[in-house]
Design a protein around this motif. Structure first.
Motif, PDB file in Angstrom:
ATOM      1  N   SER A 151       4.717   7.695  -5.839  1.00  0.00           N
ATOM      2  CA  SER A 151       5.501   7.692  -4.600  1.00  0.00           C
ATOM      3  C   SER A 151       6.260   6.377  -4.455  1.00  0.00           C
ATOM      4  CB  SER A 151       4.583   7.881  -3.391  1.00  0.00           C
ATOM      5  OG  SER A 151       5.295   7.696  -2.192  1.00  0.00           O
ATOM      6  N   SER A 152       7.434   6.440  -3.868  1.00  0.00           N
ATOM      7  CA  SER A 152       8.202   5.230  -3.590  1.00  0.00           C
ATOM      8  C   SER A 152       8.008   4.781  -2.143  1.00  0.00           C
ATOM      9  CB  SER A 152       9.682   5.460  -3.882  1.00  0.00           C
ATOM     10  OG  SER A 152      10.178   6.489  -3.050  1.00  0.00           O
ATOM     11  N   SER A 153       7.114   5.436  -1.428  1.00  0.00           N
ATOM     12  CA  SER A 153       6.841   5.099  -0.028  1.00  0.00           C
ATOM     13  C   SER A 153       5.739   4.043   0.039  1.00  0.00           C
ATOM     14  CB  SER A 153       6.437   6.358   0.746  1.00  0.00           C
ATOM     15  OG  SER A 153       6.260   6.051   2.110  1.00  0.00           O
ATOM     16  N   LEU A 154       6.141   2.769  -0.141  1.00  0.00           N
ATOM     17  CA  LEU A 154       5.210   1.650  -0.130  1.00  0.00           C
ATOM     18  C   LEU A 154       5.463   0.794   1.103  1.00  0.00           C
ATOM     19  CD1 LEU A 154       5.536   0.572  -3.875  1.00  0.00           C
ATOM     20  CD2 LEU A 154       3.867   2.136  -2.874  1.00  0.00           C
ATOM     21  N   THR A 155       4.411   0.151   1.608  1.00  0.00           N
ATOM     22  CA  THR A 155       4.548  -0.651   2.805  1.00  0.00           C
ATOM     23  C   THR A 155       3.678  -1.900   2.759  1.00  0.00           C
ATOM     24  OG1 THR A 155       4.364  -0.654   5.232  1.00  0.00           O
ATOM     25  CG2 THR A 155       2.753   0.672   4.027  1.00  0.00           C
ATOM     26  N   GLU A 156       4.115  -2.932   3.472  1.00  0.00           N
ATOM     27  CA  GLU A 156       3.322  -4.143   3.661  1.00  0.00           C
ATOM     28  C   GLU A 156       2.434  -4.011   4.887  1.00  0.00           C
ATOM     29  OE1 GLU A 156       6.351  -7.105   4.050  1.00  0.00           O
ATOM     30  OE2 GLU A 156       6.463  -7.437   1.891  1.00  0.00           O
ATOM     31  N   ALA A 170       0.847  -1.191   0.000  1.00  0.00           N
ATOM     32  CA  ALA A 170       0.000   0.000   0.000  1.00  0.00           C
ATOM     33  C   ALA A 170       0.885   1.245   0.000  1.00  0.00           C
ATOM     34  CB  ALA A 170      -0.906   0.014   1.219  1.00  0.00           C
ATOM     35  N   CYS A 171       0.445   2.240  -0.726  1.00  0.00           N
ATOM     36  CA  CYS A 171       1.158   3.519  -0.790  1.00  0.00           C
ATOM     37  C   CYS A 171       0.836   4.336   0.464  1.00  0.00           C
ATOM     38  CB  CYS A 171       0.716   4.274  -2.037  1.00  0.00           C
ATOM     39  SG  CYS A 171       1.450   5.910  -2.181  1.00  0.00           S
ATOM     40  N   ARG A 172       1.864   4.852   1.108  1.00  0.00           N
ATOM     41  CA  ARG A 172       1.648   5.672   2.304  1.00  0.00           C
ATOM     42  C   ARG A 172       1.063   7.037   1.952  1.00  0.00           C
ATOM     43  NH1 ARG A 172       6.789   3.224   3.980  1.00  0.00           N
ATOM     44  NH2 ARG A 172       6.384   1.936   5.809  1.00  0.00           N
ATOM     45  N   ALA A 185       6.107  -3.962  -6.883  1.00  0.00           N
ATOM     46  CA  ALA A 185       6.138  -2.554  -7.309  1.00  0.00           C
ATOM     47  C   ALA A 185       7.240  -1.790  -6.576  1.00  0.00           C
ATOM     48  CB  ALA A 185       4.791  -1.899  -7.042  1.00  0.00           C
ATOM     49  N   GLN A 186       7.892  -0.894  -7.288  1.00  0.00           N
ATOM     50  CA  GLN A 186       8.912  -0.021  -6.706  1.00  0.00           C
ATOM     51  C   GLN A 186       8.336   1.358  -6.403  1.00  0.00           C
ATOM     52  OE1 GLN A 186      12.120  -1.167  -5.995  1.00  0.00           O
ATOM     53  NE2 GLN A 186      11.126  -3.099  -6.509  1.00  0.00           N
ATOM     54  N   THR A 187       7.316   1.738  -7.176  1.00  0.00           N
ATOM     55  CA  THR A 187       6.626   3.013  -6.978  1.00  0.00           C
ATOM     56  C   THR A 187       5.123   2.785  -7.130  1.00  0.00           C
ATOM     57  OG1 THR A 187       6.807   3.611  -9.309  1.00  0.00           O
ATOM     58  CG2 THR A 187       8.552   4.419  -7.839  1.00  0.00           C
ATOM     59  N   CYS A 188       4.332   3.692  -6.605  1.00  0.00           N
ATOM     60  CA  CYS A 188       2.876   3.595  -6.671  1.00  0.00           C
ATOM     61  C   CYS A 188       2.396   3.850  -8.100  1.00  0.00           C
ATOM     62  CB  CYS A 188       2.253   4.615  -5.721  1.00  0.00           C
ATOM     63  SG  CYS A 188       0.444   4.640  -5.781  1.00  0.00           S
ATOM     64  N   GLU A 189       1.483   2.999  -8.565  1.00  0.00           N
ATOM     65  CA  GLU A 189       0.912   3.140  -9.908  1.00  0.00           C
ATOM     66  C   GLU A 189       0.122   4.431 -10.057  1.00  0.00           C
ATOM     67  OE1 GLU A 189      -1.628  -0.180 -10.696  1.00  0.00           O
ATOM     68  OE2 GLU A 189      -0.106  -1.625 -10.144  1.00  0.00           O
ATOM     69  N   ALA A 238      -6.156   0.764   0.481  1.00  0.00           N
ATOM     70  CA  ALA A 238      -6.066   0.320   1.868  1.00  0.00           C
ATOM     71  C   ALA A 238      -6.774   1.354   2.743  1.00  0.00           C
ATOM     72  CB  ALA A 238      -4.599   0.210   2.284  1.00  0.00           C
ATOM     73  N   LEU A 239      -7.514   0.877   3.731  1.00  0.00           N
ATOM     74  CA  LEU A 239      -8.213   1.784   4.629  1.00  0.00           C
ATOM     75  C   LEU A 239      -7.284   2.362   5.696  1.00  0.00           C
ATOM     76  CD1 LEU A 239     -11.519  -0.199   5.098  1.00  0.00           C
ATOM     77  CD2 LEU A 239     -11.137   1.815   3.697  1.00  0.00           C
TER      78      LEU A 239
END
Length: 65
Positions: A27-32, A7-9, A19-23, A61-62
């Motif tokens: 943003s490159s700030s992605l998290t599990e 999910a993108c922060r 993914a390396q960046t959000c579609e 993501a909520l």
């Protein structure tokens, strides 16, 4: 499976696990570390999309940590 995705922060869009960046926002700030899952098909008619500031259809993501 949704649990493996990232999910993108920034915009909360749910991306593929590799993914390396959000579609959506780039943003490159992605998290599990996220919870809840909503699919927005018509953001212009959705109250949830309005509350989440979502303008594009997709999976979100909520809660993102």
């Amino acid at each position: 499976m949704a649990e493996d995705r990232l999910a993108c922060r920034e915009c909360h869009h749910v991306n593929d696990p590799d993914a390396q960046t959000c579609e959506h926002c780039g943003s490159s700030s992605l998290t599990e570390d996220w919870a809840g899952y909503v699919i927005v098909t018509q953001p212009e008619e959705s109250q949830i999309a309005e509350e989440m500031n979502v303008a594009q259809a997709g999976a979100y993501a909520l809660k993102v940590r």
